[in-house]
Design an enzyme around this catalytic site. Structure first.
Site, PDB file in Angstrom:
ATOM      1  N   GLU A   1      47.826  48.070  67.570  1.00  0.00           N
ATOM      2  CA  GLU A   1      48.462  49.061  68.437  1.00  0.00           C
ATOM      3  C   GLU A   1      49.139  50.118  67.573  1.00  0.00           C
ATOM      4  O   GLU A   1      49.972  49.800  66.728  1.00  0.00           O
ATOM      5  CB  GLU A   1      49.491  48.391  69.344  1.00  0.00           C
ATOM      6  CG  GLU A   1      50.116  49.350  70.345  1.00  0.00           C
ATOM      7  CD  GLU A   1      51.138  48.674  71.242  1.00  0.00           C
ATOM      8  OE1 GLU A   1      51.303  49.121  72.390  1.00  0.00           O
ATOM      9  OE2 GLU A   1      51.783  47.710  70.789  1.00  0.00           O
TER      10      GLU A   1
ATOM     11  N   CYS B   1      53.255  51.891  76.543  1.00  0.00           N
ATOM     12  CA  CYS B   1      52.483  50.644  76.464  1.00  0.00           C
ATOM     13  C   CYS B   1      51.142  50.751  77.160  1.00  0.00           C
ATOM     14  O   CYS B   1      50.185  50.073  76.779  1.00  0.00           O
ATOM     15  CB  CYS B   1      53.283  49.489  77.061  1.00  0.00           C
ATOM     16  SG  CYS B   1      54.784  49.070  76.153  1.00  0.00           S
TER      17      CYS B   1
ATOM     18  N   LYS C   1      70.705  44.753  77.612  1.00  0.00           N
ATOM     19  CA  LYS C   1      70.802  45.307  76.268  1.00  0.00           C
ATOM     20  C   LYS C   1      69.775  46.425  76.156  1.00  0.00           C
ATOM     21  O   LYS C   1      68.584  46.198  75.957  1.00  0.00           O
ATOM     22  CB  LYS C   1      70.508  44.266  75.190  1.00  0.00           C
ATOM     23  CG  LYS C   1      70.881  44.770  73.771  1.00  0.00           C
ATOM     24  CD  LYS C   1      70.091  44.095  72.677  1.00  0.00           C
ATOM     25  CE  LYS C   1      68.795  44.776  72.386  1.00  0.00           C
ATOM     26  NZ  LYS C   1      68.946  46.169  71.852  1.00  0.00           N
TER      27      LYS C   1
ATOM     28  N   GLU D   1      56.635  42.313  79.359  1.00  0.00           N
ATOM     29  CA  GLU D   1      55.627  43.371  79.325  1.00  0.00           C
ATOM     30  C   GLU D   1      55.544  43.838  77.893  1.00  0.00           C
ATOM     31  O   GLU D   1      56.501  44.424  77.362  1.00  0.00           O
ATOM     32  CB  GLU D   1      55.996  44.513  80.278  1.00  0.00           C
ATOM     33  CG  GLU D   1      54.784  45.336  80.678  1.00  0.00           C
ATOM     34  CD  GLU D   1      54.818  46.750  80.165  1.00  0.00           C
ATOM     35  OE1 GLU D   1      54.589  46.949  78.953  1.00  0.00           O
ATOM     36  OE2 GLU D   1      55.081  47.646  80.972  1.00  0.00           O
TER      37      GLU D   1
END
Length: 540
Positions: free
Chosen positions: A409, A311, A204, A277
């Site tokens: 973040e 990331c 997906k 991750e």
């Protein structure tokens, strides 16, 4: 769609970074044609319709099939049938497909670079990082997979009498949920080791970047992958994502920590494995003896590649107080000189954010920090004159808790500058976060850099580079600690996670039980003497 994506901008009087790349002439309509969309979506399981958009303008790029829960179940069923025959294909033949795919990607890179830019809004050079990463992964697993997967002999419980072989069997059908920020590398790049290990994949991709993943699928099929082995489903994450987890034999997920926890819970409920991750609040440490110019250039790469939507990008800069002012001056000067642009061509230093949510988060973090006393060294403004989601690369000083940008973040082109006195202090500050994905150390003393690196609690640490050295070294594992995830990509761990280990132990001559006339007591004494002898002979 607009008539042209390419604009020329001039720098304003305040000198903030807005100069764009040279204007071009190609449009989104030139790249994303009806024929292209029809070709790429052939075989996608979806009974509904949805659309994706380009961040450069906000306009629709393509109409796409939208998958229902029933479509997802059907995709897994088809993948299971194909996987059985695929797993029976010799591993060297599977690996050869990856090497042919490597060549196709490099030969046709202009096509995928256009798609990556149109779907993510990133600068072309940053899009090329994805091409590099995919080519490196394809080459690595194309060459090394047979060695990673070959049967391995081990010493048995009784040497020579017990012959032990470790086999690696594919998991079956891997469910992969890929993110929007690196739609080429984090889709096919993660799928390659799963395929060569003998698995099928139901993926997906994010709807907004699905064309890039579908382009990768088309090339891999041309390289020799059976089409049914790679199924693609498209749709809203909260609808389609749980269905992928529901049917998968193993789950590979890259995305936010919040969603990663949900994926892990879904996989755990079914007793299937997963690799995650997730997010990061990555730190860069500039020690007192660092080359200031190189560190400043590295910080620009580390903080603003893909507009900070990476990331492993740097969001916290810890600089020794003896060089902090000079570093800040040079870093800010380089940041102000950056060119923002939306051209389908090389030349821009930074592109657009990908969506409204990212723009809102970036704006909120910067405005709150400034309102609470942080100093804006450069940037701090959206640039709707270039595109609806552009935001200037931004450097903040004086950031402290409880400002959100201090600990949350941001995932955008924003970095905070901090000063430290001792290396121990910098290490403690860098480690003072629940995240543990990537970090960076800058020093002229390589031994010192590696020593500091070993004390940082992150899955990868780069010395005198921001992220590319660790990520690009694909023989070594890459992943996160703490809230940054579970499992690793790359290297042996990146392929063996897609397999089940099976031990085959063949006992010869005598059983592991009383035999040859021994009673229980004599057998126990015999085995005790044997165990002592094996230790004396240093057997493992």
């Amino acid at each position: 769609m607009t008539d042209s994506l390419d604009t020329a901008q001039t720098a304003p009087a305040d000198g903030n970074p807005v100069a764009s790349a040279a204007a071009g002439t190609r449009t989104a309509a030139d790249v994303v044609t009806k024929d292209l969309v029809a070709r790429l979506t052939r075989g996608v399981v979806g009974s509904g319709r949805t659309a994706n958009h380009t961040p450069f303008t906000g306009d629709v790029l393509a109409e796409l099939p939208e998958s229902t829960p029933e479509d997802v179940a059907d995709a897994f069923e088809r993948a299971r049938v194909a996987q059985r025959q695929w797993a029976a294909t010799p591993v060297r033949k599977r690996a050869a497909i990856l090497l042919r795919f490597h060549d196709l990607v490099l030969q046709r890179q202009a096509e995928v670079l256009d798609l990556i830019q149109l779907e993510t809004g990133k600068a072309r050079l940053h899009a090329h990082e994805e091409v590099q990463a995919v080519a490196v992964a394809a080459r690595h697993y194309g060459r090394k997979a047979p060695a990673y997967l070959k049967p391995k002999g081990h010493t048995g419980v009784v040497p020579t009498l017990t012959k032990v072989t470790e086999l690696r069997k594919p998991k079956g059908v891997v469910g992969q949920i890929a993110p929007w920020n690196y739609p080429f590398e984090l889709s096919v790049g993660d799928a390659l080791p799963a395929f060569v290990a003998g698995n099928a994949v139901v993926m997906k991709p994010d709807t907004e970047t699905a064309l890039t993943a579908l382009w990768a699928r088309e090339q891999l099929i041309e390289a020799g992958l059976p089409p049914e082995v790679w199924q693609v489903v498209i749709g809203d994450g909260p609808v389609v994502g749980p269905e992928v987890v529901k049917h998968a034999d193993y789950v590979s997920f890259t995305g936010s920590t919040r969603t990663g926890r949900e994926v892990a819970q879904g996989a755990a409920a079914r007793l299937v494995g997963c690799s995650l991750e997730l997010g990061g609040k990555n730190a860069m440490l500039v020690l007192h003896d660092a080359d200031i110019d190189k560190a400043a250039a590295g910080a620009v790469r580390g903080c603003f590649s893909s507009a900070g939507q990476l990331c492993i990008s740097i969001e916290r800069l810890y600089v020794h107080e003896s060089i902090a002012d000079e570093f800040a001056e040079r870093f800010v000067a380089r940041t102000k000189a950056m060119r923002l642009g939306n051209a389908l061509a090389y030349g821009a230093d930074m592109g657009s954010l990908v969506g409204e949510r990212q723009l809102e988060t970036v704006t909120r973090h910067v405005e709150e920090a400034v309102a609470k006393g942080a100093k804006l060294l450069t940037g701090g403004r959206p640039r709707p004159d270039i595109g609806p989601l552009f935001y200037e690369p931004t450097v903040l000083d004086g950031v402290q808790a409880p400002m959100a940008v201090c600990h949350e973040e941001t995932f955008g082109p924003v970095v905070s500058l901090y000063r430290f006195r001792a290396e121990e202090e910098a290490i403690a500050l860098a480690n003072a976060t629940p995240y543990g994905l990537n970090s960076s150390v800058w020093t002229k003393d390589g031994r010192r850099g590696r020593k500091v690196a070993a004390e940082l609690n992150t899955g990868t640490v780069n010395v005198n580079e921001s992220y590319a050295a660790g990520y690009g070294s694909v023989q070594s594992p890459m992943g996160g600690m703490g809230d940054s995830g579970l499992g690793r990509r790359h290297g042996s761990e990146g392929i063996l996670k897609y397999t089940e280990a099976q031990t085959v132990a063949h006992q010869r001559v005598m059983p592991l039980a009383p035999s040859f006339g021994m009673d229980d007591e004599k057998y126990a004494a015999f085995m005790s003497r044997s165990l002592k002898a094996m230790k004396a002979f240093r057997l493992r």
